[in-house]
Design a protein around this motif. Structure first.
Motif, PDB file in Angstrom:
ATOM      1  N   LYS A 234       3.632   6.058   2.466  1.00 52.62           N
ATOM      2  CA  LYS A 234       4.459   5.590   3.591  1.00 52.62           C
ATOM      3  C   LYS A 234       3.930   4.255   4.120  1.00 52.62           C
ATOM      4  O   LYS A 234       4.698   3.347   4.445  1.00 52.62           O
ATOM      5  CB  LYS A 234       4.451   6.624   4.725  1.00 52.62           C
ATOM      6  N   VAL A 235       2.602   4.160   4.215  1.00 55.34           N
ATOM      7  CA  VAL A 235       1.995   2.911   4.665  1.00 55.34           C
ATOM      8  C   VAL A 235       2.329   1.782   3.689  1.00 55.34           C
ATOM      9  O   VAL A 235       2.702   0.676   4.097  1.00 55.34           O
ATOM     10  CB  VAL A 235       0.469   3.071   4.803  1.00 55.34           C
ATOM     11  N   ALA A 236       2.206   2.076   2.406  1.00 57.75           N
ATOM     12  CA  ALA A 236       2.524   1.073   1.385  1.00 57.75           C
ATOM     13  C   ALA A 236       3.991   0.657   1.482  1.00 57.75           C
ATOM     14  O   ALA A 236       4.327  -0.527   1.384  1.00 57.75           O
ATOM     15  CB  ALA A 236       2.226   1.627  -0.007  1.00 57.75           C
ATOM     16  N   ALA A 237       4.882   1.622   1.689  1.00 59.93           N
ATOM     17  CA  ALA A 237       6.315   1.327   1.783  1.00 59.93           C
ATOM     18  C   ALA A 237       6.619   0.459   2.998  1.00 59.93           C
ATOM     19  O   ALA A 237       7.414  -0.498   2.912  1.00 59.93           O
ATOM     20  CB  ALA A 237       7.112   2.627   1.851  1.00 59.93           C
ATOM     21  N   SER A 238       5.985   0.763   4.125  1.00 63.46           N
ATOM     22  CA  SER A 238       6.237  -0.033   5.336  1.00 63.46           C
ATOM     23  C   SER A 238       5.722  -1.459   5.161  1.00 63.46           C
ATOM     24  O   SER A 238       6.316  -2.417   5.657  1.00 63.46           O
ATOM     25  CB  SER A 238       5.578   0.627   6.558  1.00 63.46           C
ATOM     26  N   PHE A 239       4.613  -1.595   4.441  1.00 60.14           N
ATOM     27  CA  PHE A 239       4.079  -2.928   4.181  1.00 60.14           C
ATOM     28  C   PHE A 239       5.034  -3.726   3.297  1.00 60.14           C
ATOM     29  O   PHE A 239       5.237  -4.925   3.494  1.00 60.14           O
ATOM     30  CB  PHE A 239       2.713  -2.808   3.523  1.00 60.14           C
ATOM     31  N   TYR A 240       5.645  -3.050   2.324  1.00 61.54           N
ATOM     32  CA  TYR A 240       6.563  -3.723   1.414  1.00 61.54           C
ATOM     33  C   TYR A 240       7.842  -4.179   2.105  1.00 61.54           C
ATOM     34  O   TYR A 240       8.509  -5.100   1.631  1.00 61.54           O
ATOM     35  CB  TYR A 240       6.922  -2.807   0.235  1.00 61.54           C
ATOM     36  N   GLU A 241       8.211  -3.550   3.222  1.00 61.94           N
ATOM     37  CA  GLU A 241       9.402  -3.995   3.944  1.00 61.94           C
ATOM     38  C   GLU A 241       9.245  -5.450   4.393  1.00 61.94           C
ATOM     39  O   GLU A 241      10.168  -6.252   4.275  1.00 61.94           O
ATOM     40  CB  GLU A 241       9.647  -3.091   5.156  1.00 61.94           C
ATOM     41  N   GLY A 242       8.075  -5.768   4.923  1.00 61.38           N
ATOM     42  CA  GLY A 242       7.811  -7.149   5.308  1.00 61.38           C
ATOM     43  C   GLY A 242       7.631  -8.044   4.099  1.00 61.38           C
ATOM     44  O   GLY A 242       8.087  -9.190   4.082  1.00 61.38           O
ATOM     45  N   ALA A 243       6.980  -7.516   3.072  1.00 63.47           N
ATOM     46  CA  ALA A 243       6.745  -8.300   1.855  1.00 63.47           C
ATOM     47  C   ALA A 243       8.061  -8.687   1.174  1.00 63.47           C
ATOM     48  O   ALA A 243       8.169  -9.775   0.600  1.00 63.47           O
ATOM     49  CB  ALA A 243       5.866  -7.521   0.888  1.00 63.47           C
ATOM     50  N   ASP A 244       9.060  -7.815   1.239  1.00 62.12           N
ATOM     51  CA  ASP A 244      10.356  -8.122   0.631  1.00 62.12           C
ATOM     52  C   ASP A 244      10.985  -9.364   1.262  1.00 62.12           C
ATOM     53  O   ASP A 244      11.585 -10.193   0.567  1.00 62.12           O
ATOM     54  CB  ASP A 244      11.310  -6.932   0.773  1.00 62.12           C
ATOM     55  N   LEU A 245      10.876  -9.491   2.581  1.00 64.41           N
ATOM     56  CA  LEU A 245      11.400 -10.674   3.257  1.00 64.41           C
ATOM     57  C   LEU A 245      10.657 -11.925   2.788  1.00 64.41           C
ATOM     58  O   LEU A 245      11.256 -12.981   2.579  1.00 64.41           O
ATOM     59  CB  LEU A 245      11.248 -10.539   4.778  1.00 64.41           C
ATOM     60  N   PHE A 246       9.346 -11.778   2.621  1.00 60.06           N
ATOM     61  CA  PHE A 246       8.524 -12.892   2.155  1.00 60.06           C
ATOM     62  C   PHE A 246       8.940 -13.327   0.757  1.00 60.06           C
ATOM     63  O   PHE A 246       9.057 -14.524   0.461  1.00 60.06           O
ATOM     64  CB  PHE A 246       7.055 -12.464   2.177  1.00 60.06           C
ATOM     65  N   ILE A 247       9.186 -12.343  -0.125  1.00 65.30           N
ATOM     66  CA  ILE A 247       9.598 -12.631  -1.502  1.00 65.30           C
ATOM     67  C   ILE A 247      10.911 -13.401  -1.532  1.00 65.30           C
ATOM     68  O   ILE A 247      11.132 -14.258  -2.387  1.00 65.30           O
ATOM     69  CB  ILE A 247       9.736 -11.315  -2.306  1.00 65.30           C
ATOM     70  N   GLN A 248      11.807 -13.086  -0.598  1.00 67.40           N
ATOM     71  CA  GLN A 248      13.095 -13.769  -0.541  1.00 67.40           C
ATOM     72  C   GLN A 248      12.971 -15.181   0.022  1.00 67.40           C
ATOM     73  O   GLN A 248      13.665 -16.096  -0.421  1.00 67.40           O
ATOM     74  CB  GLN A 248      14.065 -12.969   0.331  1.00 67.40           C
ATOM     75  N   ALA A 249      12.075 -15.377   0.990  1.00 69.20           N
ATOM     76  CA  ALA A 249      11.982 -16.662   1.680  1.00 69.20           C
ATOM     77  C   ALA A 249      11.140 -17.693   0.942  1.00 69.20           C
ATOM     78  O   ALA A 249      11.516 -18.874   0.864  1.00 69.20           O
ATOM     79  CB  ALA A 249      11.431 -16.455   3.090  1.00 69.20           C
ATOM     80  N   LEU A 250       9.987 -17.286   0.396  1.00 69.17           N
ATOM     81  CA  LEU A 250       9.048 -18.249  -0.169  1.00 69.17           C
ATOM     82  C   LEU A 250       9.633 -19.087  -1.315  1.00 69.17           C
ATOM     83  O   LEU A 250       9.436 -20.307  -1.336  1.00 69.17           O
ATOM     84  CB  LEU A 250       7.762 -17.550  -0.618  1.00 69.17           C
ATOM     85  N   PRO A 251      10.352 -18.491  -2.287  1.00 62.14           N
ATOM     86  CA  PRO A 251      10.911 -19.336  -3.356  1.00 62.14           C
ATOM     87  C   PRO A 251      11.843 -20.437  -2.826  1.00 62.14           C
ATOM     88  O   PRO A 251      11.857 -21.553  -3.368  1.00 62.14           O
ATOM     89  CB  PRO A 251      11.692 -18.329  -4.219  1.00 62.14           C
ATOM     90  N   LYS A 252      12.584 -20.134  -1.762  1.00 62.33           N
ATOM     91  CA  LYS A 252      13.478 -21.151  -1.184  1.00 62.33           C
ATOM     92  C   LYS A 252      12.664 -22.270  -0.536  1.00 62.33           C
ATOM     93  O   LYS A 252      13.031 -23.450  -0.617  1.00 62.33           O
ATOM     94  CB  LYS A 252      14.419 -20.495  -0.162  1.00 62.33           C
ATOM     95  N   VAL A 253      11.563 -21.901   0.090  1.00 59.93           N
ATOM     96  CA  VAL A 253      10.673 -22.907   0.680  1.00 59.93           C
ATOM     97  C   VAL A 253      10.090 -23.798  -0.426  1.00 59.93           C
ATOM     98  O   VAL A 253      10.018 -25.030  -0.282  1.00 59.93           O
ATOM     99  CB  VAL A 253       9.537 -22.228   1.471  1.00 59.93           C
ATOM    100  N   MET A 254       9.683 -23.172  -1.526  1.00 54.60           N
ATOM    101  CA  MET A 254       9.086 -23.927  -2.631  1.00 54.60           C
ATOM    102  C   MET A 254      10.098 -24.873  -3.273  1.00 54.60           C
ATOM    103  O   MET A 254       9.744 -25.982  -3.690  1.00 54.60           O
ATOM    104  CB  MET A 254       8.502 -22.958  -3.658  1.00 54.60           C
ATOM    105  N   LEU A 255      11.357 -24.444  -3.323  1.00 56.48           N
ATOM    106  CA  LEU A 255      12.404 -25.319  -3.869  1.00 56.48           C
ATOM    107  C   LEU A 255      12.609 -26.538  -2.976  1.00 56.48           C
ATOM    108  O   LEU A 255      12.750 -27.663  -3.464  1.00 56.48           O
ATOM    109  CB  LEU A 255      13.723 -24.542  -4.009  1.00 56.48           C
ATOM    110  N   GLU A 256      12.645 -26.316  -1.669  1.00 57.93           N
ATOM    111  CA  GLU A 256      12.792 -27.449  -0.740  1.00 57.93           C
ATOM    112  C   GLU A 256      11.588 -28.380  -0.836  1.00 57.93           C
ATOM    113  O   GLU A 256      11.730 -29.608  -0.826  1.00 57.93           O
ATOM    114  CB  GLU A 256      12.946 -26.956   0.700  1.00 57.93           C
ATOM    115  N   ALA A 257      10.402 -27.794  -0.938  1.00 60.34           N
ATOM    116  CA  ALA A 257       9.181 -28.599  -1.018  1.00 60.34           C
ATOM    117  C   ALA A 257       9.104 -29.363  -2.343  1.00 60.34           C
ATOM    118  O   ALA A 257       8.363 -30.347  -2.438  1.00 60.34           O
ATOM    119  CB  ALA A 257       7.958 -27.718  -0.853  1.00 60.34           C
ATOM    120  N   GLY A 258       9.849 -28.918  -3.346  1.00 63.67           N
ATOM    121  CA  GLY A 258       9.843 -29.577  -4.649  1.00 63.67           C
ATOM    122  C   GLY A 258      10.973 -30.570  -4.838  1.00 63.67           C
ATOM    123  O   GLY A 258      11.116 -31.161  -5.919  1.00 63.67           O
ATOM    124  N   SER A 259      11.797 -30.775  -3.797  1.00 66.88           N
ATOM    125  CA  SER A 259      12.892 -31.742  -3.893  1.00 66.88           C
ATOM    126  C   SER A 259      12.329 -33.168  -3.918  1.00 66.88           C
ATOM    127  O   SER A 259      11.201 -33.409  -3.467  1.00 66.88           O
ATOM    128  CB  SER A 259      13.849 -31.583  -2.718  1.00 66.88           C
TER     129      SER A 259
END
Length: 240
Positions: free
Chosen positions: A203-228
């Protein structure tokens, strides 16, 4: 006054007899049922995790290759984002490597050890260490990251930090007594290990992954902008 003799089982009302046999049957069959379910779960998880493992390995290899190139460049913001990505991927790979065993290994001690490794990874998975708020703000500014993406990352970090704090509260004792330092009281260490709650850990691992999922979605978009082109030119000019 003479004591009232207990009635024999077969002299009890039929519902009582049925309930007794049902409980007995469950107790006898439970180990076999659990074993069968664990075999099924292990096969299913192994199949499901095969693709995930390959994807994580590929992402790790790509990120390491790009970060090595960046370390000799002047694109400081991209270095921050790629380093953050690599930090995340290493921890993710560690958890992925032991997750199947933690849930389904036929040996109870191996399941327990895998759970404890997961606890240690989660307990030490502090994103703030690799990307302090001030350093991240500087990287956003230098790379001209949009306000919308900054807010996405802030929300992801907020959820990750909240879950990480909860994990530390719940798991600190088990981590200290059985993994990181090993309590000198061997009986306490043994009891902590054997009493480890597998479901609570997951359960602890699952709750941690809830936040991690948002991070996984956001970071690649940040990296794309930073690579423009615009962002790369701005980063380069700051350190030219």
């Amino acid at each position: 006054m003479p004591r009232k003799q207990k009635r024999k089982l077969l002299e009890q009302p039929q519902p009582v007899i049925n309930r007794w046999f049902a409980i007995k049957a469950i107790r006898i069959s439970r180990p076999y049922v659990e074993s069968t379910l664990r075999v099924y779960l292990r096969a299913k998880l192994t199949y499901q995790e095969r693709k995930r493992s390959a994807a994580l390995t590929s992402a790790l290899d790509t990120t390491i290759k790009e970060l090595k190139k960046l370390n000799a460049s002047k694109f400081e913001s991209l270095k921050v984002f790629f380093n953050l990505s690599l930090f995340f991927l290493i921890a993710e790979k560690d958890i992925q490597a032991v997750k199947v065993d933690a849930l389904s290994h036929p040996d109870a001690w191996k399941r327990n050890l895998s759970l404890r490794i997961m606890l240690l990874v989660i307990h030490e998975w502090d994103m703030a260490k690799v990307a302090p708020a001030n350093k991240l703000r500087e990287a956003y500014e230098a790379a001209s990251i949009s306000q919308e993406l900054r807010e996405e990352m802030t929300e992801a970090f907020r959820k990750i930090n909240k879950a990480h704090s909860k994990a530390k509260q719940l798991l600190a004792h088990a981590r200290h007594a059985t993994i990181a330092h090993r309590d000198a009281d061997a009986m306490l260490q043994y009891e902590t290990i054997t009493n480890l709650d597998a479901m609570e850990t997951m359960k602890v691992a699952a709750s941690f992954y809830e936040g991690a999922d948002l991070f996984i979605q956001a970071l690649p978009k940040v990296m794309l902008e930073a690579g423009s082109i615009h962002s790369l030119l701005k980063q380069y000019s700051r350190h030219a």
